[in-house]
Design a protein around this motif. Structure first.
Motif, PDB file in Angstrom:
ATOM      1  N   ARG A 136      48.785   8.954 -21.679  1.00 13.44           N
ATOM      2  CA  ARG A 136      49.109   9.581 -22.967  1.00 13.44           C
ATOM      3  C   ARG A 136      50.586   9.323 -23.264  1.00 13.44           C
ATOM      4  N   GLU A 139      51.821   5.132 -27.384  1.00  7.86           N
ATOM      5  CA  GLU A 139      51.422   4.657 -28.707  1.00  7.86           C
ATOM      6  C   GLU A 139      52.098   3.323 -29.013  1.00  7.86           C
ATOM      7  N   GLU A 217      45.768   2.345 -27.520  1.00  8.89           N
ATOM      8  CA  GLU A 217      45.019   3.416 -28.187  1.00  8.89           C
ATOM      9  C   GLU A 217      44.330   2.811 -29.421  1.00  8.89           C
ATOM     10  N   GLN A 222      42.508   8.171 -27.577  1.00 13.67           N
ATOM     11  CA  GLN A 222      43.863   8.744 -27.593  1.00 13.67           C
ATOM     12  C   GLN A 222      44.634   8.507 -26.297  1.00 13.67           C
ATOM     13  N   SER A 224      45.941   5.178 -23.525  1.00  9.80           N
ATOM     14  CA  SER A 224      45.982   3.763 -23.164  1.00  9.80           C
ATOM     15  C   SER A 224      45.454   3.582 -21.745  1.00  9.80           C
TER      16      SER A 224
END
Length: 375
Positions: A136, A139, A217, A222, A224
């Motif tokens: 998490r 992004e 993602e 949500q 990777s």
């Protein structure tokens, strides 16, 4: 590196005392380091750069070559006869000499913004090479990007004690998420007295392994996907990620004394690598000072056990009680020398050093001083 010109540079000669058994000359060999050569002839090998610079025939104090002849005979004066320049120059302390003993640790001021492991393949409790972890906070990460998986092991703090000899430096163990709890067995050592100011020094992160992003993602997912691709320690939920650095360490280290002398009690051994309380030659220690104290890579410190304050039983009576004796009536004993350490990685408030030599184990809480400190 070596000895001073006795007649023209008396100050250097006084500081850089030769060992009594030095030869008349020495031929530099492949595999030598400036630290090793200096330690052979000098009682203070960290003084070699200043001494080298005291000799006008030496153009670069960091460059000597295999085949160079170092003369030590005439009035203990150093002279260098250049040899053929067919090989690379001798390093001070090359990374290859110390890298096997270094621990890939680092200090950060916050954990909040670091990506973290939110889950593992097959809902495992732990993962290792060849398995995947779900991350998490990555992004925008593209497949092929590589990351270190690190774990927050300790939190370092300082407790300033006004009017007392030394400040207190605390290392507090953390769980895999980087959290600390009330049941970690350190309640007493973590007590903060209202008369002192506390300062947070940083979180220590220990490298577990490395991994490569295989999927970002996408499609509403949500997290990777990170493939763990090297041998290392286990990975758990809560471990953090940092980008892989191409060169985490200097390629060589030039030993030198500290740029400034810290106030007594401000530089101490806060931790020994691998959770030990004691450390000897080639062990890594964390010290309570960094760039803000002028510490940089190559800085050499001496390590000292702080002298106890004891009751004078002869003067005060054989039945004197140590615990009940006021501090102003106790006798302060001398500090005891333990060894020398060289800093190899520096952060703002904390540095890591490698114990280069020791006469007794260095312990958490020991004092760090100038390498020439006599007591």
């Amino acid at each position: 590196m070596l000895v001073a010109a006795l007649l023209t540079v008396a100050a250097y000669a006084a500081a850089a005392e030769l060992r009594g058994d030095h030869p008349d000359s020495y031929v530099v060999k492949r595999g030598d380091t400036l630290w090793d050569i200096s330690a052979r002839f000098l009682k203070k090998p960290w003084l070699w750069p200043e001494i080298w610079q005291a000799n006008p025939q030496i153009k670069n104090p960091h460059l000597i070559y295999p085949g160079d002849v170092i003369s030590l005979a005439y009035l203990d004066r150093v002279a260098v006869q250049p040899g053929e320049r067919k090989e690379s120059p001798v390093n001070a302390v090359p990374l290859s000499e110390v890298e096997p003993f270094l621990k890939d640790s680092r200090i950060v001021s916050s954990l909040d913004n670091l990506p973290y492991v939110v889950g593992l393949e097959d809902n495992r409790l732990r993962a290792s090479r060849g398995q995947v972890a779900y991350i998490r906070g990555l992004e925008g990460a593209a497949p092929g990007q590589r990351y270190l998986v690190v774990r927050a092991e300790k939190r370092y703090r300082m407790l300033e004690r006004a009017g007392m000899c030394c400040d207190l430096f605390q290392s507090q163990d953390l769980d895999a998420r980087g959290h600390h709890g009330l049941d970690d067995g350190t309640l007493w050592s973590n007590a903060v007295f209202p008369t002192g100011n506390t300062e947070f020094l940083g979180y220590e992160l220990i490298t577990q392994t490395t991994g490569t992003v295989t999927r970002g993602e996408v499609a509403g997912i949500q997290a990777s996907t990170l493939l763990l691709d090297s041998e290392g320690h286990d990975v758990r939920v809560g471990d953090r990620l940092l980008p892989v650095q191409a060169q985490p360490y200097d390629l060589q280290f030039f030993p030198h004394p500290p740029k400034q002398q810290a106030e007594y009690g401000r530089l101490t051994v806060m931790a020994v690598a691998d959770g030990y309380k004691f450390g000897g030659t080639h062990d890594v220690i964390a010290i309570s000072g960094g760039a803000r104290e002028g510490i940089d890579n190559g800085t050499v410190f001496s390590i000292w056990r702080r002298g106890n304050s004891v009751t004078d039983r002869t003067k005060d009576g054989l039945d004197a009680n140590e615990d009940l004796t006021l501090s102003e009536h106790k006798v302060r004993l001398p500090d005891e020398f333990a060894g020398h350490a060289m800093v190899f990685r520096t952060f703002d408030n904390v540095s890591y050093a490698l114990v280069m030599s020791s006469v007794k184990p260095a312990r958490v809480g020991y004092e760090l001083k100038h390498p020439d400190a006599p007591y």
